[in-house]
Scaffold this motif. Structure first.
Motif, PDB file in Angstrom:
ATOM      1  N   ASP A  60     -34.628  40.374  -3.234  1.00  0.00           N
ATOM      2  CA  ASP A  60     -33.361  39.855  -2.731  1.00  0.00           C
ATOM      3  C   ASP A  60     -32.816  40.705  -1.588  1.00  0.00           C
ATOM      4  O   ASP A  60     -32.886  41.937  -1.617  1.00  0.00           O
ATOM      5  N   PHE A  61     -32.236  40.020  -0.612  1.00  0.00           N
ATOM      6  CA  PHE A  61     -31.482  40.684   0.454  1.00  0.00           C
ATOM      7  C   PHE A  61     -30.129  41.116  -0.108  1.00  0.00           C
ATOM      8  O   PHE A  61     -29.430  40.332  -0.750  1.00  0.00           O
ATOM      9  N   ILE A  62     -29.774  42.401   0.101  1.00  0.00           N
ATOM     10  CA  ILE A  62     -28.514  42.936  -0.411  1.00  0.00           C
ATOM     11  C   ILE A  62     -27.876  43.798   0.685  1.00  0.00           C
ATOM     12  O   ILE A  62     -28.545  44.595   1.334  1.00  0.00           O
ATOM     13  N   LEU A  63     -26.564  43.629   0.890  1.00  0.00           N
ATOM     14  CA  LEU A  63     -25.862  44.473   1.856  1.00  0.00           C
ATOM     15  C   LEU A  63     -25.658  45.883   1.292  1.00  0.00           C
ATOM     16  O   LEU A  63     -26.024  46.861   1.920  1.00  0.00           O
ATOM     17  N   ASP A  64     -25.043  45.995   0.135  1.00  0.00           N
ATOM     18  CA  ASP A  64     -24.860  47.280  -0.563  1.00  0.00           C
ATOM     19  C   ASP A  64     -24.248  48.331   0.362  1.00  0.00           C
ATOM     20  O   ASP A  64     -24.729  49.467   0.446  1.00  0.00           O
ATOM     21  N   ALA A  65     -23.144  47.951   1.028  1.00  0.00           N
ATOM     22  CA  ALA A  65     -22.533  48.838   2.022  1.00  0.00           C
ATOM     23  C   ALA A  65     -22.043  50.144   1.414  1.00  0.00           C
ATOM     24  O   ALA A  65     -22.022  51.181   2.089  1.00  0.00           O
ATOM     25  N   GLY A  66     -21.646  50.119   0.140  1.00  0.00           N
ATOM     26  CA  GLY A  66     -21.125  51.320  -0.490  1.00  0.00           C
ATOM     27  C   GLY A  66     -22.116  52.464  -0.545  1.00  0.00           C
ATOM     28  O   GLY A  66     -21.722  53.626  -0.592  1.00  0.00           O
ATOM     29  N   ARG A  67     -23.416  52.152  -0.578  1.00  0.00           N
ATOM     30  CA  ARG A  67     -24.427  53.215  -0.581  1.00  0.00           C
ATOM     31  C   ARG A  67     -24.561  53.848   0.800  1.00  0.00           C
ATOM     32  O   ARG A  67     -24.710  55.070   0.933  1.00  0.00           O
ATOM     33  N   ALA A  68     -24.530  53.014   1.828  1.00  0.00           N
ATOM     34  CA  ALA A  68     -24.689  53.524   3.186  1.00  0.00           C
ATOM     35  C   ALA A  68     -23.429  54.217   3.680  1.00  0.00           C
ATOM     36  O   ALA A  68     -23.491  55.260   4.348  1.00  0.00           O
ATOM     37  N   ARG A 111     -16.309  46.762  -0.328  1.00  0.00           N
ATOM     38  CA  ARG A 111     -15.864  45.370  -0.270  1.00  0.00           C
ATOM     39  C   ARG A 111     -16.377  44.632   0.961  1.00  0.00           C
ATOM     40  O   ARG A 111     -15.757  43.671   1.419  1.00  0.00           O
ATOM     41  N   ILE A 112     -17.471  45.070   1.486  1.00  0.00           N
ATOM     42  CA  ILE A 112     -18.068  44.417   2.645  1.00  0.00           C
ATOM     43  C   ILE A 112     -18.896  43.231   2.162  1.00  0.00           C
ATOM     44  O   ILE A 112     -19.786  43.377   1.323  1.00  0.00           O
ATOM     45  N   GLU A 113     -18.619  42.046   2.701  1.00  0.00           N
ATOM     46  CA  GLU A 113     -19.274  40.834   2.201  1.00  0.00           C
ATOM     47  C   GLU A 113     -20.090  40.094   3.246  1.00  0.00           C
ATOM     48  O   GLU A 113     -20.810  39.156   2.907  1.00  0.00           O
ATOM     49  N   THR A 114     -19.997  40.491   4.512  1.00  0.00           N
ATOM     50  CA  THR A 114     -20.731  39.783   5.555  1.00  0.00           C
ATOM     51  C   THR A 114     -21.555  40.762   6.381  1.00  0.00           C
ATOM     52  O   THR A 114     -21.255  41.966   6.447  1.00  0.00           O
ATOM     53  N   ILE A 115     -22.576  40.243   7.028  1.00  0.00           N
ATOM     54  CA  ILE A 115     -23.417  41.068   7.890  1.00  0.00           C
ATOM     55  C   ILE A 115     -22.595  41.624   9.048  1.00  0.00           C
ATOM     56  O   ILE A 115     -22.767  42.784   9.448  1.00  0.00           O
ATOM     57  N   ASP A 116     -21.683  40.807   9.591  1.00  0.00           N
ATOM     58  CA  ASP A 116     -20.856  41.273  10.705  1.00  0.00           C
ATOM     59  C   ASP A 116     -20.015  42.478  10.293  1.00  0.00           C
ATOM     60  O   ASP A 116     -19.895  43.449  11.053  1.00  0.00           O
ATOM     61  N   GLU A 117     -19.424  42.426   9.107  1.00  0.00           N
ATOM     62  CA  GLU A 117     -18.632  43.562   8.624  1.00  0.00           C
ATOM     63  C   GLU A 117     -19.511  44.800   8.443  1.00  0.00           C
ATOM     64  O   GLU A 117     -19.098  45.927   8.760  1.00  0.00           O
ATOM     65  N   PHE A 118     -20.703  44.594   7.929  1.00  0.00           N
ATOM     66  CA  PHE A 118     -21.641  45.704   7.737  1.00  0.00           C
ATOM     67  C   PHE A 118     -21.987  46.328   9.087  1.00  0.00           C
ATOM     68  O   PHE A 118     -22.019  47.556   9.232  1.00  0.00           O
ATOM     69  N   CYS A 119     -22.225  45.485  10.076  1.00  0.00           N
ATOM     70  CA  CYS A 119     -22.612  45.983  11.400  1.00  0.00           C
ATOM     71  C   CYS A 119     -21.483  46.762  12.067  1.00  0.00           C
ATOM     72  O   CYS A 119     -21.738  47.702  12.832  1.00  0.00           O
ATOM     73  N   VAL A 120     -20.241  46.391  11.802  1.00  0.00           N
ATOM     74  CA  VAL A 120     -19.112  47.154  12.330  1.00  0.00           C
ATOM     75  C   VAL A 120     -19.144  48.585  11.784  1.00  0.00           C
ATOM     76  O   VAL A 120     -18.945  49.558  12.523  1.00  0.00           O
ATOM     77  N   LEU A 121     -19.414  48.723  10.470  1.00  0.00           N
ATOM     78  CA  LEU A 121     -19.523  50.057   9.879  1.00  0.00           C
ATOM     79  C   LEU A 121     -20.704  50.822  10.458  1.00  0.00           C
ATOM     80  O   LEU A 121     -20.628  52.034  10.683  1.00  0.00           O
ATOM     81  N   ALA A 122     -21.805  50.114  10.710  1.00  0.00           N
ATOM     82  CA  ALA A 122     -22.978  50.762  11.302  1.00  0.00           C
ATOM     83  C   ALA A 122     -22.658  51.257  12.709  1.00  0.00           C
ATOM     84  O   ALA A 122     -23.086  52.352  13.109  1.00  0.00           O
ATOM     85  N   ASP A 123     -21.905  50.471  13.463  1.00  0.00           N
ATOM     86  CA  ASP A 123     -21.497  50.899  14.806  1.00  0.00           C
ATOM     87  C   ASP A 123     -20.655  52.166  14.740  1.00  0.00           C
ATOM     88  O   ASP A 123     -20.808  53.088  15.553  1.00  0.00           O
ATOM     89  N   GLN A 124     -19.754  52.226  13.762  1.00  0.00           N
ATOM     90  CA  GLN A 124     -18.903  53.404  13.601  1.00  0.00           C
ATOM     91  C   GLN A 124     -19.741  54.631  13.242  1.00  0.00           C
ATOM     92  O   GLN A 124     -19.495  55.735  13.753  1.00  0.00           O
TER      93      GLN A 124
END
Length: 253
Positions: A25-33, A39-52
């Motif tokens: 399964d594809f999983i965002l799991d932003a809390g680990r990164a 509470r990140i639920e979309t790829i766009d939100e995840f990518c914003v954190l990655a940019d930061q």
């Protein structure tokens, strides 16, 4: 000739254990990164954190005061990782030391994904030339393997957050080891990485002023592209492709 040998070696390595790799399964799991961001639920939100994180020069800096816990015995070094995961075995770093008899130069080797053995021939080659070799186990490999797993599926996977956490952990572990080598008196410390290990070694060299030289083999310009085009990572691409485009994966990783 050497490049042809590397290509053949990489092809054999890619075939090894292919039957164990499954689409998961594809999983965002932003809390680990990005700890605290659960509470990140979309790829766009995840990518914003990655940019930061990309703009944060301290993302790969280990915590201060983390130089304790080193144990050396009979050619082996072990120490606690400064990132704690839900796999207990993975939280202790192991490294094989091949002595050269000199404190002039040390070389830290980061292996490829799913390595099944350490590089005894390479260690012997350099140690006979006055360079002490330290072969570190990257997350979820060798002594750090997840119980029951047939390959290092937690180091690189369609779980975006866990993959980032694993790479960050590998960089922190490598930098901690380099600091130990310096404290032991080694004048120069270099790093060598192969395939996925070249990504880790490159990040270590980019962020750690204690690294004198770096050699990267079978590396790629982007971790996302390496996964997207590599034979050994085909199952990960099959898991990712239905839900994320390559451009977004590049940004996320």
């Amino acid at each position: 000739m050497y490049h042809n040998w590397l290509d053949r070696w990489d092809e054999r390595r890619a075939r090894r254990g292919e039957e164990a790799k499954k689409v998961t399964d594809f999983i965002l799991d932003a809390g680990r990164a990005f700890p605290g961001e659960k509470r990140i639920e979309t790829i766009d939100e995840f990518c914003v954190l990655a940019d930061q994180a990309l703009s944060d020069s301290g993302f790969y800096d280990e915590p201060s005061g983390s130089s304790q816990g080193f144990e050396r015995h009979d050619g082996w070094l072990r120490f606690p990782s400064d990132i704690s995961t839900d796999v207990e075995e993975n939280n202790v770093v192991w490294a094989k030391i091949t002595e050269s008899g000199s404190l002039d130069q040390g070389l830290v080797i980061f292996h490829h994904w799913n390595a099944s053995a350490r590089n005894r021939q390479i260690a012997k080659f350099f140690s006979q030339r006055g360079i002490t070799v330290v072969e570190i186990a990257m997350p979820y490999h060798f002594e750090r393997s997840r119980p029951g797993s047939l390959y290092a599926d937690y180091m690189l996977s369609p779980n975006l957050g866990r993959t980032i956490q694993s790479v960050r952990q590998a960089v922190w572990d490598g930098r901690k080891l380099i600091r130990w080598l310096k404290s032991e008196g080694y004048r120069e410390v270099s790093v060598l990485g192969m395939s996925l290990g070249s990504w880790v070694a490159g990040l270590v060299a980019a962020h750690d002023p204690g690294v004198s030289k770096v050699s990267l083999f079978l590396t790629a310009g982007s971790l996302a592209d390496m996964v997207w085009t590599g034979r050994a990572t085909r199952s990960i691409r099959d898991s990712l492709e239905p839900v994320i485009e390559l451009a977004d994966l590049r940004r996320a990783w």
